[in-house]
Design a protein around this motif. Structure first.
Motif, short mmCIF file in Angstrom:
data_model
loop_
_atom_site.label_atom_id
_atom_site.label_comp_id
_atom_site.label_asym_id
_atom_site.label_seq_id
_atom_site.Cartn_x
_atom_site.Cartn_y
_atom_site.Cartn_z
N LEU A 71 8.66 -42.98 50.57
CA LEU A 71 9.58 -43.38 49.51
C LEU A 71 9.48 -44.89 49.37
O LEU A 71 9.72 -45.46 48.32
CB LEU A 71 11.02 -42.99 49.86
N ARG A 85 3.02 -35.75 47.48
CA ARG A 85 4.13 -34.87 47.07
C ARG A 85 4.05 -33.53 47.77
O ARG A 85 5.06 -32.96 48.17
CB ARG A 85 4.09 -34.66 45.54
N ARG A 88 5.35 -34.04 51.24
CA ARG A 88 6.80 -34.25 51.26
C ARG A 88 7.57 -32.94 51.30
O ARG A 88 8.70 -32.89 51.79
CB ARG A 88 7.24 -35.03 50.01
N ARG A 89 6.96 -31.88 50.73
CA ARG A 89 7.67 -30.60 50.74
C ARG A 89 8.05 -30.18 52.15
O ARG A 89 9.04 -29.51 52.37
CB ARG A 89 6.80 -29.51 50.11
N ILE A 118 8.72 -32.25 54.60
CA ILE A 118 9.54 -33.27 55.27
C ILE A 118 10.92 -33.28 54.61
O ILE A 118 11.07 -33.74 53.48
CB ILE A 118 8.90 -34.67 55.15
N LEU A 150 11.90 -27.58 44.49
CA LEU A 150 11.16 -28.06 43.32
C LEU A 150 9.67 -28.20 43.58
O LEU A 150 8.85 -27.80 42.76
CB LEU A 150 11.74 -29.40 42.84
N GLY A 151 9.33 -28.73 44.75
CA GLY A 151 7.93 -28.97 45.04
C GLY A 151 7.10 -27.70 45.16
O GLY A 151 5.88 -27.73 45.04
N LEU A 209 11.53 -26.98 34.85
CA LEU A 209 12.10 -27.77 33.76
C LEU A 209 13.04 -26.90 32.93
O LEU A 209 14.04 -27.37 32.39
CB LEU A 209 11.01 -28.36 32.86
N GLN A 213 13.48 -26.62 51.99
CA GLN A 213 12.09 -27.05 51.98
C GLN A 213 11.30 -26.39 53.11
O GLN A 213 10.10 -26.58 53.19
CB GLN A 213 11.99 -28.57 52.14
N ILE A 249 15.71 -36.32 45.46
CA ILE A 249 14.86 -35.31 44.81
C ILE A 249 13.39 -35.68 44.97
O ILE A 249 12.54 -34.83 45.20
CB ILE A 249 15.23 -35.16 43.32
N THR A 250 13.09 -36.98 44.90
CA THR A 250 11.71 -37.41 45.15
C THR A 250 11.27 -37.00 46.54
O THR A 250 10.14 -36.55 46.74
CB THR A 250 11.59 -38.95 45.01
N THR A 285 11.99 -34.46 48.20
CA THR A 285 11.68 -33.04 48.40
C THR A 285 10.27 -32.69 47.96
O THR A 285 9.85 -31.56 48.12
CB THR A 285 12.63 -32.14 47.57
N GLY A 286 9.55 -33.66 47.35
CA GLY A 286 8.20 -33.39 46.89
C GLY A 286 8.15 -33.06 45.41
O GLY A 286 7.14 -32.56 44.92
N ALA A 287 9.24 -33.31 44.69
CA ALA A 287 9.27 -33.05 43.25
C ALA A 287 8.45 -34.10 42.51
O ALA A 287 8.31 -35.23 42.99
CB ALA A 287 10.71 -33.08 42.74
N ASN A 288 7.89 -33.73 41.34
CA ASN A 288 7.14 -34.72 40.56
C ASN A 288 8.06 -35.46 39.60
O ASN A 288 9.25 -35.16 39.52
CB ASN A 288 5.95 -34.07 39.84
N LEU A 322 8.56 -35.52 36.36
CA LEU A 322 9.32 -34.76 35.37
C LEU A 322 10.47 -34.02 36.02
O LEU A 322 11.57 -33.94 35.49
CB LEU A 322 8.40 -33.77 34.66
N GLN A 323 10.20 -33.46 37.20
CA GLN A 323 11.26 -32.72 37.90
C GLN A 323 12.37 -33.66 38.34
O GLN A 323 13.55 -33.31 38.28
CB GLN A 323 10.67 -31.97 39.09
#
Ligand SMILES: Nc1ncnc2c1ncn2[C@@H]1O[C@H](COP(=O)(O)OP(=O)(O)O)[C@@H](O)[C@H]1O
Ligand SMILES: [Mg+2]
Lengths: 254, 404
Positions: free
Chosen positions: A54, A78, A81-82, A84, A108-109, A117, A165, B313-314, B316-319, B321-322
């Motif tokens: 981050l 990314r 990160r899912r 972690i 989300l990942g 979306l 996650q 949210i970042t 968690t691995g979201a991109n 747009l998410q």
């Protein structure tokens, strides 16, 4: 092979030219419960955020399961990160959203951009969300707005979001600093339970007494450098004063 | 060796000259010019007040202009020598040293030569004025605030005169005559009578025009919202990082504040010339104004979001747009809706005003009736407008309370 390896990590914030971390090296075994301590401003948050990038490290290398994270493309990062999870001092929930929406965000990942979306998640994720909320004892709050919950409850939602996650590593940045002592212990016990289920945990804690109680190993930072790395028992009075300064007194959180 | 050091010192002081001259300008020259400007204004305002109330006409200088110069400079000199002037207050200076009458008098006499400070500046690090040099008084930073009641200071009296003469001149310039309210009343009797006998048969037409006006507002708002949303992300400081981002941010904000500072009525006149009078010109005026207004409101909301959820949210691995969909939008959606309603509400009111200058709708018809003294007809339209504004106020307040 250690689970996480940090090598000569240095972070200089461009704004203000602040050296937040300097030449930090350590490694963590799978399933370990590592606690970071240090005065505020010593670099704990920066260190945790460098691990999942981050915050972009200035130099040094970080390996997770032997994969060099510091070399990964944003897209590959990314994906990593899912696995972690992270919980925060201020919980960082979306306050206007429901508890369920906050917890689902942990998936989300794993899902396609388009369907998320549109706000759609697989049935499987909904079931998992119920499970995670049940684990933190908040199943009945599923449809309540996050800002309606108490601090301790909000942090448990934060933990449930991280659990979604299916993490192998959990980063916790002062997870209980905003909570009162009794609630602190209840939240720490959820984190301890996650650790017992095999997840490696790195948590920064403000109070040494909490660190002693939950940590299997303690790393102390001072002005961005490691000044102690060892077992909780090894922190005696002298070491304590070295970490926290001469005037500090140890207090107990019961 | 010696000469080398002397030269180095000289070079050093040469390099300081621009800074010293700048300092002299800022501390000595500009404050004095400010005082002179202020006194010249007081002269004009007192002259206007006196001439208006004494002779019934306006004159900003009853005496020849060189009289004004003499008086202003003389008062300025006295003011500077015996009190802390407006300009001195601004730069936080006061006169200190041997403050006996003789020194002050000498200082006052020499005061008009204050621009010479620009000449002494290269040689004197303090850029002393002739008055300071010869009267042995210096302008120093204010150290102790000596309290004196305002009526014991020249500054206090000058301020009082300035305020009173400003009010007096304002009365003269705007020709306030309360008496005419009484003498002219009978001319309005026809008007009052007309107001209380509205032409209710025009109600149908009025409602149709009202509908047209509301639709003008809806059109303008509906088309402005998507554009404003897009622009607002580009005009949010926390999203626009880096040199290019900063440039876009600054340009958008500048265009925005310029466009907003031109009143919607002016825009309506411009568009009435451009596309001809009628609803379309009105819609365009409201549209332009709504875009920039909403852009600013939206952007400020984006700037105020809590960065915590974005970070979480970042993590968690979201991109991107998410993150936008799950961390940013939930935080801004309600304020955005609320601002949109608020703007629509404003647009409906403005639509009537904009209509008056050629933007069509009910306002256009109203101004035609008023111009042709058709008061019974105008009353119907006015009542309709009042009812609509009142209903909208209530409705949008209710809706916005729900969104909060
Ligand atoms: N985004 C940032 N920009 C500039 N300096 C920062 C930023 N974040 C933290 N710092 C600085 O880095 C140092 C370490 O901060 P931090 O990692 O937050 O310490 P801790 O979590 O132990 O209190 C502090 O001096 C802090 O002021
Ligand atoms: Mg911190």
């Amino acid at each position: 092979m250690p689970h996480l390896v940090v090598e000569n990590l240095t972070k200089v914030y461009e704004r203000g030219k602040i050296r937040a971390l300097f030449n930090v090296s350590f490694s963590v075994e799978k399933g370990e419960f590592l606690v970071l301590i240090g005065l505020s401003g010593s670099g704990k948050s920066t260190l945790l955020r460098c691990i999942n990038r981050l915050v972009e490290p200035t130099s040094g290398r970080i390996f997770l399961n032997g994969v060099e994270l510091t070399k990964l493309s944003p897209r590959a990062m990314r994906k990593v990160r899912r696995k972690i999870g992270m919980v925060f001092q201020q919980f960082n929930l979306v306050k206007r959203a429901t508890v369920l929406q906050n917890v689902l965000a942990g998936r989300l990942g794993y899902n396609s951009t388009l369907s998320t979306l549109l706000g759609r998640f697989p049935k499987e994720d909904l079931r998992r969300a119920q499970e995670c909320l049940e684990r933190v004892g908040l199943l009945d709050k599923m449809y309540v707005r996050a800002d309606q919950l108490s601090g301790g409850q909000q942090q448990r939602v934060g933990i449930a979001r991280a659990l979604m996650q299916e993490p192998e590593l959990l980063l916790a940045d002062e997870p209980v600093s905003a909570l009162d002592p009794a609630t602190s212990h209840s939240v720490m016990q959820y984190i301890e339970q996650i650790n017992k289920d095999g997840v490696t945990v790195i948590a920064s804690l403000h109070f040494l007494s909490l660190a002693r109680r939950y940590g299997q190993r303690i790393i102390a930072l001072k002005a961005g450098e490691i000044v102690f790395d060892g077992l909780p028992e090894a922190i005696d009075d002298r070491k304590f004063k070295e970490i926290y300064g001469e005037e500090a007194e140890e207090v107990e959180v019961r | 060796m010696r000469t080398f050091f002397a030269e180095a010192a000289l070079l050093e002081s040469l390099r300081e000259i621009p800074a010293r001259v700048g300092w002299a300008l800022r501390i000595k020259i500009l404050p004095a010019l400010l005082d002179l400007t202020f006194l010249a204004y007081v002269w004009a305002a007192t002259n206007a007040t006196y001439s208006y109330f004494r002779f019934g006409f306006l004159s900003f200088s009853l005496l020849p202009w060189w009289w004004m110069v003499i008086v202003v400079v003389a008062v300025g000199a006295m003011w500077s020598a015996w009190d802390q002037t407006l300009g001195m207050k601004v730069v936080n200076r006061e006169l200190s040293g041997e403050t006996d009458f003789a020194s002050r008098f000498l200082y006052a006499v020499l005061w008009p030569f204050f621009p010479l400070a620009l000449l002494t500046a290269p040689f004197d690090p303090k850029a002393r004025t002739p008055g300071e040099l010869l009267a042995e008084l210096t302008l120093t930073e204010v150290r102790l605030i000596t309290y004196r009641p305002w009526y014991r200071t020249l500054t206090g009296w000058l301020a009082l005169i300035a305020i009173l003469s400003t009010l007096g001149a304002a009365v003269g310039v705007t020709k306030v005559e309360p008496g005419r309210l009484v003498t002219g009343f009978e001319k309005t009797i026809k008007f009052w009578r007309a107001i209380f006998s509205p032409r209710w048969d025009l109600l149908g037409l009025g409602l149709k025009l009202l509908g047209e006006t509301v639709f003008m507002a809806i059109m303008a708002t509906a088309f402005a919202v998507p554009i404003a949303v897009l622009l607002s992300f580009l005009a949010a400081r926390n999203l626009m990082r880096g040199p290019l981002g900063r440039l876009i941010y600054v340009i958008l904000r500048m265009i925005g504040s310029f466009t907003r500072s031109v009143d919607a009525v002016i825009w309506a006149i411009i568009f009435a010339v451009w596309v001809g009078t009628g609803s379309f010109a009105g819609v365009l005026a409201l549209f332009v104004h709504s875009i920039v207004d909403l852009m600013k409101l939206y952007a400020e909301q984006i700037e105020a979001i809590d960065p915590g959820p974005v970070e979480a949210i970042t993590a968690t691995g979201a991109n991107h747009l998410q993150v936008l969909r799950y961390a940013v939008i939930p935080q801004i959606i309600n304020p955005f809706l609320s601002f949109t309603l608020y703007r629509w509400d404003i647009n409906v009111r403005m639509a009537t005003v904009v209509g008056m200058v050629g933007g069509g709708g009910i306002g256009f018809r109203l101004i035609q009736y008023l111009r042709s003294w058709a008061f019974p007809e105008a009353t119907v339209l006015t009542i309709l407008i009042i009812l609509m504004v009142w209903a909208l106020d209530w409705l949008s307040a209710r809706l916005r309370a729900k969104l909060a």
